[in-house]
Design a protein around this motif. Structure first.
Motif, PDB file in Angstrom:
ATOM      1  N   VAL A   1      -1.350   5.118   5.050  1.00 22.49           N
ATOM      2  CA  VAL A   1      -1.757   3.969   5.861  1.00 22.49           C
ATOM      3  C   VAL A   1      -1.767   4.326   7.340  1.00 22.49           C
TER       4      VAL A   1
ATOM      5  N   ASN B   1     -11.265   2.397   3.458  1.00 22.59           N
ATOM      6  CA  ASN B   1     -10.386   2.882   2.387  1.00 22.59           C
ATOM      7  C   ASN B   1     -11.109   3.860   1.476  1.00 22.59           C
TER       8      ASN B   1
ATOM      9  N   ALA C   1       0.836  -1.204   0.000  1.00 23.29           N
ATOM     10  CA  ALA C   1       0.000   0.000   0.000  1.00 23.29           C
ATOM     11  C   ALA C   1       0.872   1.256   0.000  1.00 23.29           C
TER      12      ALA C   1
ATOM     13  N   ILE D   1      -6.555  -1.985  -1.418  1.00 24.67           N
ATOM     14  CA  ILE D   1      -5.462  -1.474  -2.259  1.00 24.67           C
ATOM     15  C   ILE D   1      -5.943  -1.288  -3.688  1.00 24.67           C
TER      16      ILE D   1
ATOM     17  N   ILE E   1      -0.233   5.087  -0.900  1.00 29.47           N
ATOM     18  CA  ILE E   1      -1.469   5.059  -0.126  1.00 29.47           C
ATOM     19  C   ILE E   1      -1.132   5.392   1.325  1.00 29.47           C
TER      20      ILE E   1
END
Length: 243
Positions: free
Chosen positions: A128, A187, A121, A157, A126
């Motif tokens: 996290v 997410n 990720a 993801i 991304i």
């Protein structure tokens, strides 16, 4: 008599055609299922290979950087530049903290799956955030628990990759809630409208859809509960498993 004989022959032929059709359908369906299973297994192996390669490349980077850092520190030491050496060590510590993705949950298998997936990720830009604590005694097997977590994060993801880089995020929380193991994954998503649960399941094809159904099946096996929430730009899944 001839009419009765023709009727019997017609019934026999019809039955034979029906049985043949059923058998053909069975073998065609079985073959299609086998092809899907092989395809899915290949994709899982590819993911595992990519994850191992990612860890290997990270370790190679650490090794390369380690030599560079040692040479820099030795140079400061040889010139008796202790202040600069101390500042360099402080910066090095900050850098190490920023790339430390090791997750410590109390469960080795969960540590491994979370560290692996979240490193992927981060590699995909991304953002996290993860908090996870797993009790030592569980009703669910480590294999099934990691299957749930792995599928949740794979789907998260995949969803984030469809969103602009500055809007990508995954939040993971695992802990005990009301005497149950509580797993939550939230997410970002590119969905602009709220969808009903039935739409979420039926609209996801391929691995994503298979992953959703796999989570449901395992949770059901352990008398657990799965709740999915979908709002514009955000998707969340909660899984509750009895301890």
């Amino acid at each position: 008599m001839s009419g009765n004989l023709n009727l019997v022959i017609f019934i026999i032929i019809s039955a034979a055609v029906l049985i043949t059709s059923i058998l053909l359908t069975y073998f065609i369906t079985k073959h299609a299922d086998e092809k899907w299973i092989f395809k899915f297994q290949d994709s899982v192996l590819k993911k595992q290979r990519d994850e191992v390669e990612n860890v290997y490349n990270t370790m190679r980077g650490w090794r390369h950087d380690y030599h560079n850092h040692m040479q820099t520190l030795k140079a400061y030491l040889s010139m008796n530049q202790l202040k600069e050496m101390s500042e360099y060590l402080d910066h090095l510590e900050e850098d190490l903290d920023s790339i430390d993705i090791a997750i410590k949950t109390g469960n080795t298998s969960v540590n491994a799956i979370l560290s692996s997936k979240l490193s992927i990720a981060q590699r995909n830009n991304i953002n996290v955030n993860c908090k996870a604590t797993v009790p030592s005694r569980l009703k669910i097997s480590d294999v099934h628990l990691c299957t749930i977590i792995g599928n949740l994060l794979d789907n998260a993801i995949e969803s984030c990759q469809k969103v602009e880089a500055d809007k990508r995020f995954i939040r993971v929380y695992i802990g005990i809630f009301k005497s149950q193991l509580y797993i939550s994954v939230t997410n970002s998503t590119d969905q602009t409208r709220r969808k009903k649960l039935i739409e979420l399941i039926t609209s996801k094809k391929g691995e994503h859809g298979f992953g959703l159904r796999r989570i449901n099946k395992i949770a059901e096996q352990y008398d657990g509960f799965v709740n999915r929430k979908n709002e514009p730009g955000v998707f969340a899944t909660e899984v509750m498993l009895p301890l």
